[in-house]
Design a protein around this motif. Structure first.
Motif, PDB file in Angstrom:
ATOM      1  N   LYS A 174      22.793  29.612  30.053  1.00 56.13           N
ATOM      2  CA  LYS A 174      22.702  30.365  31.321  1.00 56.13           C
ATOM      3  C   LYS A 174      24.093  30.633  31.890  1.00 56.13           C
ATOM      4  CE  LYS A 174      18.052  28.869  32.573  1.00 56.13           C
ATOM      5  NZ  LYS A 174      17.245  28.016  33.455  1.00 56.13           N
ATOM      6  N   ALA A 175      24.988  29.667  31.783  1.00 58.46           N
ATOM      7  CA  ALA A 175      26.359  29.867  32.262  1.00 58.46           C
ATOM      8  C   ALA A 175      27.078  30.923  31.424  1.00 58.46           C
ATOM      9  CB  ALA A 175      27.125  28.540  32.242  1.00 58.46           C
ATOM     10  N   ALA A 176      26.857  30.922  30.112  1.00 58.30           N
ATOM     11  CA  ALA A 176      27.447  31.934  29.240  1.00 58.30           C
ATOM     12  C   ALA A 176      26.908  33.320  29.577  1.00 58.30           C
ATOM     13  CB  ALA A 176      27.177  31.593  27.772  1.00 58.30           C
ATOM     14  N   THR A 177      25.623  33.399  29.908  1.00 59.84           N
ATOM     15  CA  THR A 177      25.021  34.668  30.314  1.00 59.84           C
ATOM     16  C   THR A 177      25.667  35.188  31.592  1.00 59.84           C
ATOM     17  OG1 THR A 177      22.932  34.050  29.282  1.00 59.84           O
ATOM     18  CG2 THR A 177      22.842  35.787  30.947  1.00 59.84           C
ATOM     19  N   ALA A 178      25.915  34.287  32.525  1.00 60.66           N
ATOM     20  CA  ALA A 178      26.584  34.684  33.767  1.00 60.66           C
ATOM     21  C   ALA A 178      27.992  35.211  33.485  1.00 60.66           C
ATOM     22  CB  ALA A 178      26.632  33.508  34.736  1.00 60.66           C
ATOM     23  N   LEU A 179      28.697  34.599  32.535  1.00 65.50           N
ATOM     24  CA  LEU A 179      30.024  35.100  32.155  1.00 65.50           C
ATOM     25  C   LEU A 179      29.929  36.510  31.592  1.00 65.50           C
ATOM     26  CD1 LEU A 179      31.719  32.059  30.349  1.00 65.50           C
ATOM     27  CD2 LEU A 179      32.319  33.026  32.577  1.00 65.50           C
ATOM     28  N   LEU A 180      28.939  36.750  30.724  1.00 67.44           N
ATOM     29  CA  LEU A 180      28.738  38.087  30.161  1.00 67.44           C
ATOM     30  C   LEU A 180      28.517  39.117  31.259  1.00 67.44           C
ATOM     31  CD1 LEU A 180      26.359  37.377  27.157  1.00 67.44           C
ATOM     32  CD2 LEU A 180      28.660  38.338  27.014  1.00 67.44           C
ATOM     33  N   ILE A 181      27.649  38.780  32.187  1.00 65.86           N
ATOM     34  CA  ILE A 181      27.322  39.715  33.270  1.00 65.86           C
ATOM     35  C   ILE A 181      28.547  40.006  34.119  1.00 65.86           C
ATOM     36  CG2 ILE A 181      25.982  39.981  35.408  1.00 65.86           C
ATOM     37  CD1 ILE A 181      23.714  38.430  33.874  1.00 65.86           C
ATOM     38  N   SER A 182      29.277  38.952  34.497  1.00 63.05           N
ATOM     39  CA  SER A 182      30.442  39.164  35.367  1.00 63.05           C
ATOM     40  C   SER A 182      31.552  39.921  34.643  1.00 63.05           C
ATOM     41  CB  SER A 182      30.958  37.846  35.933  1.00 63.05           C
ATOM     42  OG  SER A 182      31.486  37.042  34.921  1.00 63.05           O
ATOM     43  N   ALA A 183      31.624  39.797  33.314  1.00 64.91           N
ATOM     44  CA  ALA A 183      32.640  40.520  32.544  1.00 64.91           C
ATOM     45  C   ALA A 183      32.180  41.924  32.162  1.00 64.91           C
ATOM     46  CB  ALA A 183      32.992  39.737  31.283  1.00 64.91           C
ATOM     47  N   GLY A 184      30.910  42.238  32.405  1.00 73.42           N
ATOM     48  CA  GLY A 184      30.382  43.550  32.049  1.00 73.42           C
ATOM     49  C   GLY A 184      30.211  43.737  30.546  1.00 73.42           C
ATOM     50  N   LEU A 185      29.969  42.633  29.845  1.00 69.88           N
ATOM     51  CA  LEU A 185      29.812  42.685  28.390  1.00 69.88           C
ATOM     52  C   LEU A 185      28.357  42.490  28.000  1.00 69.88           C
ATOM     53  CD1 LEU A 185      32.909  40.502  27.428  1.00 69.88           C
ATOM     54  CD2 LEU A 185      32.748  43.006  27.450  1.00 69.88           C
ATOM     55  N   HIS A 186      28.003  42.917  26.791  1.00 70.61           N
ATOM     56  CA  HIS A 186      26.634  42.827  26.310  1.00 70.61           C
ATOM     57  C   HIS A 186      26.500  41.647  25.353  1.00 70.61           C
ATOM     58  CE1 HIS A 186      22.889  43.816  24.262  1.00 70.61           C
ATOM     59  NE2 HIS A 186      22.628  44.627  25.269  1.00 70.61           N
ATOM     60  N   GLY A 187      25.417  40.897  25.510  1.00 74.97           N
ATOM     61  CA  GLY A 187      25.180  39.722  24.687  1.00 74.97           C
ATOM     62  C   GLY A 187      25.036  40.013  23.212  1.00 74.97           C
ATOM     63  N   HIS A 188      24.576  41.208  22.855  1.00 71.39           N
ATOM     64  CA  HIS A 188      24.389  41.529  21.441  1.00 71.39           C
ATOM     65  C   HIS A 188      25.697  41.371  20.669  1.00 71.39           C
ATOM     66  CE1 HIS A 188      22.583  43.282  17.904  1.00 71.39           C
ATOM     67  NE2 HIS A 188      23.604  44.111  17.826  1.00 71.39           N
ATOM     68  N   LYS A 189      26.804  41.789  21.263  1.00 73.89           N
ATOM     69  CA  LYS A 189      28.108  41.720  20.605  1.00 73.89           C
ATOM     70  C   LYS A 189      28.881  40.456  20.973  1.00 73.89           C
ATOM     71  CE  LYS A 189      32.409  44.243  19.895  1.00 73.89           C
ATOM     72  NZ  LYS A 189      33.183  45.422  20.181  1.00 73.89           N
ATOM     73  N   TYR A 190      28.705  39.965  22.185  1.00 72.66           N
ATOM     74  CA  TYR A 190      29.562  38.896  22.702  1.00 72.66           C
ATOM     75  C   TYR A 190      28.854  37.571  22.971  1.00 72.66           C
ATOM     76  CZ  TYR A 190      33.173  42.420  23.362  1.00 72.66           C
ATOM     77  OH  TYR A 190      34.111  43.388  23.161  1.00 72.66           O
ATOM     78  N   ALA A 191      27.643  37.387  22.471  1.00 68.98           N
ATOM     79  CA  ALA A 191      26.879  36.173  22.794  1.00 68.98           C
ATOM     80  C   ALA A 191      27.601  34.899  22.388  1.00 68.98           C
ATOM     81  CB  ALA A 191      25.496  36.232  22.144  1.00 68.98           C
ATOM     82  N   ILE A 192      28.043  34.819  21.142  1.00 68.87           N
ATOM     83  CA  ILE A 192      28.713  33.592  20.699  1.00 68.87           C
ATOM     84  C   ILE A 192      30.057  33.459  21.399  1.00 68.87           C
ATOM     85  CG2 ILE A 192      29.745  32.390  18.732  1.00 68.87           C
ATOM     86  CD1 ILE A 192      27.405  33.398  17.043  1.00 68.87           C
ATOM     87  N   GLY A 193      30.763  34.555  21.574  1.00 71.32           N
ATOM     88  CA  GLY A 193      32.033  34.514  22.304  1.00 71.32           C
ATOM     89  C   GLY A 193      31.854  33.995  23.716  1.00 71.32           C
ATOM     90  N   ALA A 194      30.773  34.397  24.365  1.00 67.32           N
ATOM     91  CA  ALA A 194      30.500  33.912  25.717  1.00 67.32           C
ATOM     92  C   ALA A 194      30.217  32.414  25.713  1.00 67.32           C
ATOM     93  CB  ALA A 194      29.328  34.674  26.336  1.00 67.32           C
ATOM     94  N   ALA A 195      29.511  31.929  24.695  1.00 66.24           N
ATOM     95  CA  ALA A 195      29.249  30.490  24.588  1.00 66.24           C
ATOM     96  C   ALA A 195      30.546  29.724  24.349  1.00 66.24           C
ATOM     97  CB  ALA A 195      28.245  30.218  23.473  1.00 66.24           C
ATOM     98  N   VAL A 196      31.429  30.282  23.532  1.00 66.25           N
ATOM     99  CA  VAL A 196      32.727  29.647  23.282  1.00 66.25           C
ATOM    100  C   VAL A 196      33.557  29.641  24.567  1.00 66.25           C
ATOM    101  CG1 VAL A 196      34.900  29.840  21.995  1.00 66.25           C
ATOM    102  CG2 VAL A 196      32.714  30.180  20.816  1.00 66.25           C
TER     103      VAL A 196
END
Length: 137
Positions: A81-103
């Motif tokens: 959930k925290a990684a998802t919040a990072l994706l949203i605040s950065a304006g990025l899509h989970g399809h491409k950046y999901a693992i990067g967001a977790a890292v």
């Protein structure tokens, strides 16, 4: 290649490329990890980094040896959930950046200062902001 200086204490986080190069015994990455350890930094990876880095030709014995000296940080529901919040605040899509967001989320939870070895300086800068020092590998 001149060695880059890392901060005293804190945490060194490896992304997929950092882990892959460490497993492949890539001299600059091995030197950076060794320097970090000499300076008292803990070396960590996200559990998902293992999944992203391993492929058919990975030397499994070398991987096991490298992983034995690294703290592997689990990713559970709260971290996702925290990684998802990072994706949203950065304006990025989970399809491409999901693992990067977790890292990135893993890095943001570590003892500071935090340095990350990454091949994705642009994406990690968007996800981590200025809270993590990024070093390109």
């Amino acid at each position: 290649m001149a060695r880059r200086k890392l901060s005293h204490e804190g945490t060194l986080v490896l992304d997929c490329e950092g882990l892959s190069k460490l497993v492949d015994d890539h001299e600059p990455v091995v030197a950076l990890v060794a320097e970090a350890r000499r300076r008292g930094m803990e070396v960590v990876i996200s559990a998902l980094t293992i999944t992203e880095a391993v492929h058919r030709r990975t030397d499994k014995a070398r991987l096991a040896w490298v992983l034995s000296g690294i703290r592997i940080v689990p990713i559970g529901e709260e971290e996702a959930k925290a990684a998802t919040a990072l994706l949203i605040s950065a304006g990025l899509h989970g399809h491409k950046y999901a693992i990067g967001a977790a890292v990135a989320e893993t890095a943001l939870r570590q003892h500071r200062p935090v340095v990350m070895l990454t091949s994705d300086l642009d994406g990690m800068a968007k996800l981590c902001g200025d809270r993590v020092r990024l070093v390109g590998v």
